[in-house]
Enzyme design. Structure first.
Site: not given
Lengths: 647, 647
Positions: A417, A321
């Protein structure tokens, strides 16, 4: 009286209402494993089947009220804290007894889950107390502590309750006992930055400078000893606490490959990087630490000039990521995590505490109107983690290298998240509207708001009503002016010009701001032009060669299959598009763009051939229809693209 | 007398010499862990540091001559077999006492390593005899058996030694005892196809039809019970043979998601798919199995019409080294494994045993002159696994999604399938030159060769000398003609026309062949035109929109940074290129292409901007210089691309 801003803008209050009415109750159910998320599995093959959360259950077990095992990620606790922060922010905007009680229930539970010595992280409490603070490369203990602190501060601000401030201070004491320069203490930081930012928030409400010092220390210890994380594992093995091979620790992923003050590029996991950089800017502003600020500015420049998607997304690869390298901005394999854009918003805001630069405000606006809200469906219950600039549902389904690029927002994630992060951000939007810097009031974002500011020893009220984001007219009223003040209105980069009325004589343009001296109560009118802008990317951005991206006002636009048919890659724009108002049953009212274009046809000669020579492409004229990027994937599953070939 | 062809062509004998002088001795050293491959680690950051092989050592341990553990992949043995097959092929071209002895040494070792009951697979013999044939989804036992058989056949043909034919037959007996329709026998196939093809080779030298039947059975049992592999694991667990979770078995990866006869698309691991399809075509030809043939043809059509790179590469994703979906042919993230192109060559050849279709020959030629030899450096000691169509060394170094795309050929691989596979293929090239089908002699490839054929009860000699691949003139002499024969010369798709001399009266064009009746000894001349061809890809191939790929003769061309500077993506071709002869110190003599083009410049306005509006791209004229694709990455580390923007 402190400065306070209250947003009344219909564009944004739609979101805060959605958060209050849909997201917060829904996320509450998810955290309690009450949400009927199994039906989501039927929704679409491309939707990730949602998993259970267990986050509240973990706290109950940690508090000793129940036997059981921890379930979920090492950072599962942070979902609860982020929910609480959103709920508190939302409560501040819109008090509600029921929500107060929900927050109170969670606050009590958190207090109960905390150990005697202040320690709090349910995974380690329940499963591996012997490994507390001993696997920092992945433990997320201080990351969770950070989110607890941010929730505590929001809860305190919204309700006046100091319960979680106390829990936070006790937890920070515990951290101070274990980390630091003294002999025998741990000399390293959490693998995931967040405590650094949170400690500043705790300082802001307690005034205790030790929290700023601790934040600064965590920033500066990072990467000082690149072997720190591995040494922890070696030590654990020596003590018989863990067995097996040592995992590979990618230090760049954690931004711990070299001391932070020597870092000048945005590398590694994008969320970590921007959380860290935001904290650097916060600490720099408080401590007037020029070295820290100039390092943060280098990282900022690297992102903004070389690693930022036009939509505001960051993170060019799903693997880690993460950031990759300069000008590497692929549109269909990138990550562009919603949380990373939120982090960049924090970073921009924190930079503005050091210096006024209109670029920070431009970036805040870009994030808010594009890559952050693209993470939320219009129903408030489905969320993107990954915000692509080009999607083909076939590729998402059949190319494993694009399986992370969803063509529709799933309902909740095993790693959840983003949804609560969006909620806490959009409920605290008022802080981004304005800044006071060197005795000047800066108006950064244009939206309806009511604000009260303390400036030059006066208490003044400012009220804005605006037709933005879709039309250009804004009125700003000032009351309570006793002696002259200076107000700087941001001149948005997306506007080609403006008219200002009733501003008086003391008007000048200065570094991207319209500076106006106001010496009596009045209402100023500013009318911005909103042309359609065709953006070209730096020629080194391979994937955007010969392409343009459109913007009007704060919105970046995209093509969707729903409006244009399939094979978007065969369409080219041949003329400048025009703005058109649209009322859509799903998307409601918005301003779309329509432009002349053409489509390359797949004629019959291609039926049995993969390659042909002597081909003259056959094209037909068509109208291309663009919608604001944040609205994509709300109507159907189909192709989407932001960058379009320009003839 | 059987038909026999001997290649005398300088283009190809350069390779067979390289294989004899460099690859075979080098690979011998590697297999024996004698090669000084550690120095390669210094070569370049992008080179994979080579690992030890241990392949010979594994056989020694399995034979009981030494104690020790197995090292390497489950299929490490196949490296030895592929080496032996190459060595035998090479020996046939160029007998050499030393090589004979090396082969003999290996043959003895293999015989010694074989178990009493015929079983042979060193990993399972050494480490887990209790799991023999019990983890077929990954064991590669029959895959290795297949490579042993192919080596045995080559060894026998080259030396007359039946030693390894005996070992092979004993091994096949062992397999027959364990697999089959009878009660208690295993009803499934190896996860990696290869035995199916090898059994046909064993049938060809032994005449035993049972081998064809076994091959056919393995093909048809595949995917019959999609749970077969999982059931093996469940059974093992029940018997206490293995513990832990069951791994996820991707059945499409193994082409075992449904019965083979129901498969009509190329899915999963590319090498497995083409090995399987080649075996299907072989069995179909021998057994006249129309259903099997038509299934193979469907798979063929799917590859050729929808999933084949212009270079001959297959496998659009690194994840699973696999096919993805129709028209998905990304140039910079693909796999295009050298071994997969070799398998497609096998498949084409096998299809030709069922029917004559010039497309098979076209594809064979495409593979040989492009994606197979691109796998070998001109020094014969460095090899590509992955054959990209677009490379940027920065991306290879910093984008984990492209880390498999090497900008330079590494020396050897931990998984070393490609180098010996190239060697065995290029040393057996003579089989691809011609076919005899329904009493006609087909000349498929143009290169210097001497052949003796049995046709229409006559023994005739055919000799070709040609200026190809770089110039068009070929002479073909026929001697021994007593009564008329029909010879069909392939009319290459890359030629725009031809002149033929001294062919006589009986000449006609038929389905891509020039059919000539020859009734007396003579020399025919054919002169092909070699224009520069600009290929366009199907419009559904997103990555090639507005681009062309160049071909001249059998070669596809590419741009390299070495000749054109960096930022190849900013270059466009504006006119048709011309052929130019080049003598290069590293690349030797070749025909390059030079064409007028232009380069978009990165002007000063871009210094501080990532995006700009109102940009007029600034370009300058330049000459673009192309080299044959197979020659790339021999001079320096730099960018490369095959598909170029066409203005």
């Amino acid at each position: 009286m402190k400065s306070a801003v209250s947003i009344t803008d219909p564009f944004w209050t739609t979101y805060t209402k959605l958060i209050r009415k849909e997201m917060i109750p829904y996320q509450w159910d998810v955290l309690h494993d009450n949400a009927d998320i199994s039906i989501e599995k039927e929704r679409d093959d491309n939707g990730i089947p949602s998993e259970k959360s267990n986050a509240i259950e973990n706290l109950i077990i940690a508090s000793g009220q129940k036997e059981g095992n921890h379930y979920g990620w090492l950072f599962q606790d942070s979902d609860v804290y982020k929910w609480l922060e959103s709920a508190a922010n939302s409560y501040l905007l819109h008090p509600d007894e029921n929500l107060l009680e929900m927050m109170s229930e969670v606050a009590v539970l958190i207090e109960e889950a905390q150990d005697e010595d202040g320690y709090l992280s349910t995974y380690y409490q329940i499963e591996r107390p012997d490994l507390k603070f001993k696997r920092l490369f992945e433990s997320h203990e201080l990351y969770c502590a950070g989110h607890l602190i941010e929730a505590a501060v929001a809860h305190y601000k919204a309700t006046g309750s100091k319960k979680l401030i106390d829990v936070s201070q006790k937890l920070v004491s515990c951290i101070q006992q274990h980390f630091g320069v003294e002999e025998g203490k741990i000399k390293g930081a959490d693998g995931h930055q967040e405590i650094e930012l949170a400690l500043i928030r705790l300082y802001e409400v307690t005034g205790k400078e030790e929290y700023v010092e601790l934040s600064s220390w965590f920033l500066k210890i990072r990467g000082e000893d690149p072997d720190f994380y591995l040494k922890q594992l070696v030590e654990n093995k020596k003590e018989g606490l863990s067995t097996g091979d040592f995992p590979h620790i990618d230090l760049k992923y954690l931004q711990a490959h070299k001391p932070v003050l020597e870092q000048d590029e945005a590398v590694g996991h994008a969320v970590r990087l921007v959380y860290m950089a935001a904290a650097m800017a916060e600490v720099a502003a408080i401590k007037n630490d020029e070295k820290l600020f100039s390092t943060a500015r280098k990282i900022w420049d690297n992102i903004i000039k070389k690693r930022l998607y036009i939509t505001g997304g960051i993170g060019s690869t799903v693997r880690g990521e993460a950031f990759t390298f300069d000008y590497d901005l692929p549109n269909d394999t990138m990550y562009c995590e919603t949380c990373a854009s939120i982090g960049l918003l924090f970073f921009a805001k924190a930079m503005m505490k050091n210096e006024i630069d209109v670029e920070y405000a431009e970036i805040m606006e870009k994030m808010l109107y594009n890559s952050i809200i693209s993470g939320v469906a219009l129903d408030g219950k489905h969320f993107f983690y990954v915000n692509p600039l080009e999607v083909d549902p076939k590729a998402s389904a059949h190319d494993p290298g694009k399986s992370h690029v969803k063509p529709i927002r799933p309902s909740w994630f095993g790693c959840a998240c983003c949804p609560p992060n969006v909620a806490r951000t959009l409920t605290s939007l008022s802080q981004y509207i304005s800044d006071i810097f060197e005795n000047k009031l800066y108006i950064q974002l244009y939206q309806d708001f009511e604000g009260s500011f303390k400036l030059e020893e006066q208490s003044l009220s400012v009220s804005m009503t605006t037709e933005l984001p879709y039309k250009g007219k804004s009125k700003v009223s000032f009351t309570g002016i006793e002696h002259p003040i200076t107000v700087c209105f941001r001149l948005p980069a997306w506007s080609s010009g403006y008219n200002v009325h009733n501003a008086g004589e003391y008007v000048s343009e200065q570094d991207g701001y319209l500076e106006i001296t106001i010496d009596l109560d009045k209402t100023i009118e500013i009318d911005f032009e909103l042309p359609v802008i065709e953006w070209h990317a730096h020629p080194s951005v391979k994937d955007n060669f010969n392409k343009v991206a459109l913007q009007r006002g704060p919105f970046v636009y995209c093509l969707e299959e729903e409006d244009n048919g399939s094979d978007l890659h065969l369409m080219s724009l041949t003329d400048k598009p025009l703005a058109v108002e649209v009322n859509d049953p799903v998307l409601s009212h918005y301003v779309g763009l329509k432009g002349k274009g053409e489509r390359q046809l797949i004629d019959n000669t291609w039926q049995k051939q993969l390659y042909q020579s002597d081909v003259t492409p056959v094209t037909e004229e068509m109208d291309l229809s663009f919608i604001p990027y944040y609205l994509w994937a709300n109507r159907s599953i189909g192709e989407m693209r932001v960058w379009v070939t320009r003839q």
